[in-house]
Enzyme design. Structure first.
Site, PDB file in Angstrom:
ATOM      1  CE  LYS A 135      -3.040   2.843   2.819  1.00 26.98           C
ATOM      2  NZ  LYS A 135      -3.595   3.085   3.956  1.00 26.98           N
ATOM      3  CD  GLU A 184      -5.391   9.099  10.312  1.00 30.58           C
ATOM      4  OE1 GLU A 184      -5.636   8.313  10.603  1.00 30.58           O
ATOM      5  OE2 GLU A 184      -6.208   9.107   9.311  1.00 30.58           O
ATOM      6  CD  GLU A 228      -7.183   2.778   1.300  1.00 24.95           C
ATOM      7  OE1 GLU A 228      -7.287   3.949   1.811  1.00 24.95           O
ATOM      8  OE2 GLU A 228      -7.573   2.930   0.866  1.00 24.95           O
ATOM      9  CD  GLU A 364     -10.459   8.135  -1.408  1.00 21.19           C
ATOM     10  OE1 GLU A 364      -9.993   7.818  -0.414  1.00 21.19           O
ATOM     11  OE2 GLU A 364     -10.472   7.528  -1.169  1.00 21.19           O
TER      12      GLU A 364
END
Length: 382
Positions: A135, A184, A228, A364
């Site tokens: 990733k 976050e 993910e 996105e």
């Protein structure tokens, strides 16, 4: 946390925030306003940051024993952490004044063409499928001309507009300000309790309620996004495990909403083993998480250096505060911009895995850019 006594509430502290003269950090636990600079932490990178902060606390001779500021993405780049001359704290923000709906405004943003980003994602997918890494998070940066720009009204709008759980306006010195609203939490420590909330796996929201609900439900069932998210959640849990007992890691993610995005999130909690391990030490142990870098980290960093045509600076770093007791809150520096004499740089990234579609990742990142572009009043970007 050692702070000057204040009768102001969170709204008053936001009103008192002045870019270039103070820094502000708004979280679910309250609002902090740091005014002036008493001492600055001098460090050449991430490795010795907690020790340098502890040394400043031990020698600065100042009753405010708290640092506030930002740490960049690159591990060898200097942080901007200061002990302020005065630090004031207030409870959580009260009722918000009327602000535009960020999600509705975001829908009016046209697609932002970026063929270079589409090509970079396509190359990353090829390298992931070839086994080079599993990733990587690839970001975009937009440069906006902004003569005379004052970050303070934007910071206030972000704090009141529900654009993110952690809102910040950090004085970087030299006429530069880091501003944004991050959903976050990298890590927080309050007493013996440690918490983190990694986010990975996202989809843009819709202003149509039925479509918005469909997207949210689809995200919870998306194999690509769940895959993910697993990378990010497991990495944070493994990073915290040496420092915590009774670590609680959800078996499945839940939805986290911002005005522009749905995210998959996992609220991880535990109890600190060694009280001398500060929130900043925990944050540096986790940085960078797969949510902003990738896995394995070294290979993902190399890919970022090759595929991103800009220096991330403080984007994808961490922003927050820590005190001499070890408590503190550190958010991941996303949904952000850097303002300075040269203009505004606005950033957003997306996690790329083997099943990623380059054009979907472009959409996105456009939606994520919408948080800042809406707050800035920018609805047409060439």
């Amino acid at each position: 946390m050692s702070v000057a006594v204040s009768t102001l509430d969170g709204a008053d502290l936001l009103d008192a925030y002045q870019a270039g003269q103070s820094s502000v950090f708004v979280s679910p636990r309250g609002t902090l306003l740091a005014e002036g600079v008493h001492s600055e932490v001098n460090t050449s990178g991430l490795a010795d940051l907690p020790e340098q902060v502890a040394a400043v606390f031990g020698t600065c001779g100042h009753p405010v024993r708290t640092v506030i500021g930002a740490v960049p993405f690159a591990p060898d780049a200097p942080a901007r952490l200061v002990v302020p001359r005065r630090l004031r704290r207030a409870p959580v923000l009260g009722a918000a004044p009327a602000v535009p709906a960020a999600s509705a405004a975001r829908e009016s943003l046209p697609p932002i063409p970026d063929p270079g980003y589409v090509a970079a994602v396509a190359r990353a997918v090829e390298e992931i499928q070839a086994g080079v890494y599993t990733k990587v998070v690839l970001a975009r940066a937009l440069r906006l001309a902004a003569p005379g720009f004052d970050p303070a009204p934007v910071v206030r709008a972000l704090a009141y507009g529900g654009a993110g759980t952690y809102t910040f306006g950090i004085d970087l010195g030299g006429g530069r300000t880091l501003l944004g609203a991050s959903p976050e939490l990298q890590v927080a420590r309050h007493g013996r309790t440690v918490s983190a909330n990694p986010l990975a796996g996202s989809i843009p929201r819709s202003t149509d309620p039925a479509e918005d609900a469909r997207r949210a439900a689809g995200l919870l069932e998306s194999a690509k996004d769940l895959h993910e998210h697993t990378f990010a959640s497991e990495a944070v849990a493994e990073g915290l495990r040496p420092y915590c007992r009774n670590l609680r890691v959800p078996s499945e993610p839940t939805l986290t909403a911002t005005p522009t995005m749905w995210h998959l999130g996992s609220r991880i909690t535990g109890e600190i083993v060694d009280p001398d391990v500060s929130s900043l030490a925990l944050a540096t142990a986790l940085h960078p998480t797969p949510a902003v870098c990738g896995t394995p980290p070294a290979a993902a960093r190399r890919a970022i250096a090759e595929l991103e045509p800009f220096d991330r600076g403080f984007f994808a770093g961490m922003v927050g505060w820590a005190d001499a007791d070890g408590d503190g809150e550190w958010a991941v520096t996303i949904r952000c911009a850097t303002a300075g004499p040269e203009g505004l740089d606005v950033y957003a990234g997306a996690g790329i895995v083997a099943a990623s579609d380059p054009h979907a990742e472009l959409a996105e990142t456009t939606a994520k850019l919408g948080t800042m572009l809406t707050a800035l009043g920018v609805f047409n970007v060439a």
